[in-house]
Scaffold this motif. Structure first.
Motif, mmCIF file in Angstrom:
data_model
loop_
_atom_site.group_PDB
_atom_site.id
_atom_site.type_symbol
_atom_site.label_atom_id
_atom_site.label_comp_id
_atom_site.label_asym_id
_atom_site.label_seq_id
_atom_site.Cartn_x
_atom_site.Cartn_y
_atom_site.Cartn_z
ATOM 1 N N TYR A 96 -2.936 -2.188 43.515
ATOM 2 C CA TYR A 96 -4.270 -1.747 43.136
ATOM 3 C C TYR A 96 -5.082 -2.850 42.432
ATOM 4 C CZ TYR A 96 -2.747 2.994 44.240
ATOM 5 O OH TYR A 96 -2.281 4.114 44.890
ATOM 6 N N GLU A 97 -4.466 -4.032 42.233
ATOM 7 C CA GLU A 97 -5.139 -5.119 41.529
ATOM 8 C C GLU A 97 -5.305 -6.314 42.461
ATOM 9 O OE1 GLU A 97 -3.000 -6.002 37.977
ATOM 10 O OE2 GLU A 97 -3.013 -3.905 37.288
ATOM 11 N N ALA B 231 5.234 -3.506 49.732
ATOM 12 C CA ALA B 231 4.393 -2.791 48.776
ATOM 13 C C ALA B 231 3.541 -1.735 49.471
ATOM 14 C CB ALA B 231 3.491 -3.772 48.034
ATOM 15 N N THR B 232 3.577 -0.538 48.939
ATOM 16 C CA THR B 232 2.749 0.555 49.459
ATOM 17 C C THR B 232 2.578 1.592 48.361
ATOM 18 O OG1 THR B 232 2.469 2.102 51.312
ATOM 19 C CG2 THR B 232 4.666 1.951 50.345
ATOM 20 N N SER B 233 1.525 2.348 48.445
ATOM 21 C CA SER B 233 1.313 3.402 47.455
ATOM 22 C C SER B 233 2.204 4.590 47.775
ATOM 23 C CB SER B 233 -0.154 3.841 47.461
ATOM 24 O OG SER B 233 -0.344 4.909 46.551
ATOM 25 N N LEU C 298 -9.640 7.545 48.440
ATOM 26 C CA LEU C 298 -9.988 6.452 47.537
ATOM 27 C C LEU C 298 -8.807 5.972 46.694
ATOM 28 C CD1 LEU C 298 -13.481 7.706 46.289
ATOM 29 C CD2 LEU C 298 -12.987 6.084 48.126
ATOM 30 N N GLY C 299 -7.868 6.852 46.420
ATOM 31 C CA GLY C 299 -6.762 6.478 45.550
ATOM 32 C C GLY C 299 -5.478 6.146 46.267
ATOM 33 N N PHE C 300 -5.404 6.434 47.566
ATOM 34 C CA PHE C 300 -4.148 6.231 48.294
ATOM 35 C C PHE C 300 -4.346 5.407 49.567
ATOM 36 C CE2 PHE C 300 -0.464 7.055 50.847
ATOM 37 C CZ PHE C 300 0.561 7.316 49.951
ATOM 38 N N ILE C 301 -5.184 5.898 50.491
ATOM 39 C CA ILE C 301 -5.322 5.246 51.797
ATOM 40 C C ILE C 301 -6.012 3.890 51.682
ATOM 41 C CG2 ILE C 301 -6.336 5.435 54.103
ATOM 42 C CD1 ILE C 301 -6.010 8.493 53.839
ATOM 43 N N GLN C 302 -7.196 3.867 51.072
ATOM 44 C CA GLN C 302 -7.947 2.621 50.979
ATOM 45 C C GLN C 302 -7.206 1.552 50.161
ATOM 46 O OE1 GLN C 302 -10.564 1.473 52.611
ATOM 47 N NE2 GLN C 302 -10.483 3.367 53.785
ATOM 48 N N PRO C 303 -6.606 1.888 49.016
ATOM 49 C CA PRO C 303 -5.865 0.861 48.282
ATOM 50 C C PRO C 303 -4.691 0.291 49.073
ATOM 51 C CG PRO C 303 -6.376 2.687 46.844
ATOM 52 C CD PRO C 303 -6.731 3.129 48.226
ATOM 53 N N THR C 304 -4.039 1.115 49.889
ATOM 54 C CA THR C 304 -2.933 0.618 50.701
ATOM 55 C C THR C 304 -3.421 -0.401 51.723
ATOM 56 O OG1 THR C 304 -1.688 2.688 50.449
ATOM 57 C CG2 THR C 304 -1.088 1.276 52.300
ATOM 58 N N MET D 7 -1.486 11.698 54.209
ATOM 59 C CA MET D 7 -2.156 10.484 53.732
ATOM 60 C C MET D 7 -1.272 9.250 53.879
ATOM 61 S SD MET D 7 -0.661 12.370 51.285
ATOM 62 C CE MET D 7 -1.956 13.416 50.626
ATOM 63 N N TYR D 8 0.048 9.441 53.773
ATOM 64 C CA TYR D 8 0.985 8.341 53.984
ATOM 65 C C TYR D 8 0.961 7.894 55.440
ATOM 66 C CZ TYR D 8 5.399 5.746 54.128
ATOM 67 O OH TYR D 8 6.361 4.777 54.306
ATOM 68 N N TYR D 9 0.940 8.864 56.372
ATOM 69 C CA TYR D 9 0.889 8.536 57.799
ATOM 70 C C TYR D 9 -0.376 7.740 58.123
ATOM 71 C CZ TYR D 9 4.132 12.554 57.978
ATOM 72 O OH TYR D 9 5.160 13.429 57.766
#
Length: 224
Positions: free
Chosen positions: A69-70, A88-90, A99-105, A167-169
């Motif tokens: 996330y950084e 690395a993955t969320s 916004l908190g899972f897909i896009q940051p990944t 969301m992981y898929y």
């Protein structure tokens, strides 16, 4: 311990303290590689003590703090490396799916690739994707009849039906597509590995989700 190969090659393993990452770090050290492993909290013994206790770790293991996330946080770990294995993955399903899972990944994966390109030493990047990025369904949810390299998980179907862990898929699918495109556009050797259910011996301090899923038929845990 017998070191299988003595070399000065450096390998960066992102999320090196996880189930797969720990096994990779162990095997790389056994083969004589210098290893850069990232962790969100390398000073926390609960997350890294199992790595520091490996044979060869004192001489050839270097821990780096990095967070998906950084932006830019993986630069130091990747700098000077010959190979990068990105794990690395969320996995925080409490965050907002988009916004908190897909896009940051996706953005985190691309930031790691940017660091690989700018390092100018990385010869190959191994991007760890998932078999969930190759679900052989059409956008209507119909089975394609086979699973091969042409299969990509249908994004619209997943976002509309929202099955468990959807969301992981989606994140894994879009991140893999973005990684392959980045590699092609920037002359960076990127290959992807689509991991399925991963099982086997583990020496991590915590129990992984994959381990829970492997044992689910025995424990009767239907949530897995």
């Amino acid at each position: 311990m017998v070191v299988e190969r003595a070399c000065m090659e450096r390998v960066c393993v992102t999320a090196g303290g996880g189930f797969i990452g720990s096994c990779l770090v162990k095997n790389l050290l056994e083969r004589g590689y210098i290893v850069h492993a990232t962790s969100t909290d390398p000073e926390n013994p609960a997350k890294t003590s199992h790595l520091l206790s490996l044979e060869g770790a004192k001489e050839r293991l270097h821990l780096f703090k990095a967070n998906l996330y950084e932006k830019g946080s993986f630069d130091s770990a990747i700098n000077g490396c010959d190979f990068v294995i990105n794990l690395a993955t969320s996995l925080d399903y409490t965050k907002d799916p988009e916004l908190g899972f897909i896009q940051p990944t996706i953005e985190g994966s691309l930031d790691i690739l940017r660091a690989c390109k700018e390092a100018k030493t990385v010869r190959r990047v191994i991007h760890t994707s998932s078999i969930t990025a190759a679900i052989p369904l059409t956008e209507n949810g119909e089975f394609k009849g086979k699973l091969d390299e042409s299969c990509w998980t249908p994004i619209q179907y997943m976002t509309s039906k929202k099955p468990p862990y959807w969301m992981y898929y989606v994140a894994k699918t879009l991140a893999e597509q973005a990684a392959l495109e980045y590699g092609a556009n920037h002359q960076l050797a990127v290959i992807t590995v689509l991991a399925a259910l991963v099982a086997g011996p583990s020496f991590t301090p915590t129990f992984s989700l994959s381990s829970f899923m492997t044992l689910a038929p025995i424990t009767g845990n239907r949530e897995c």
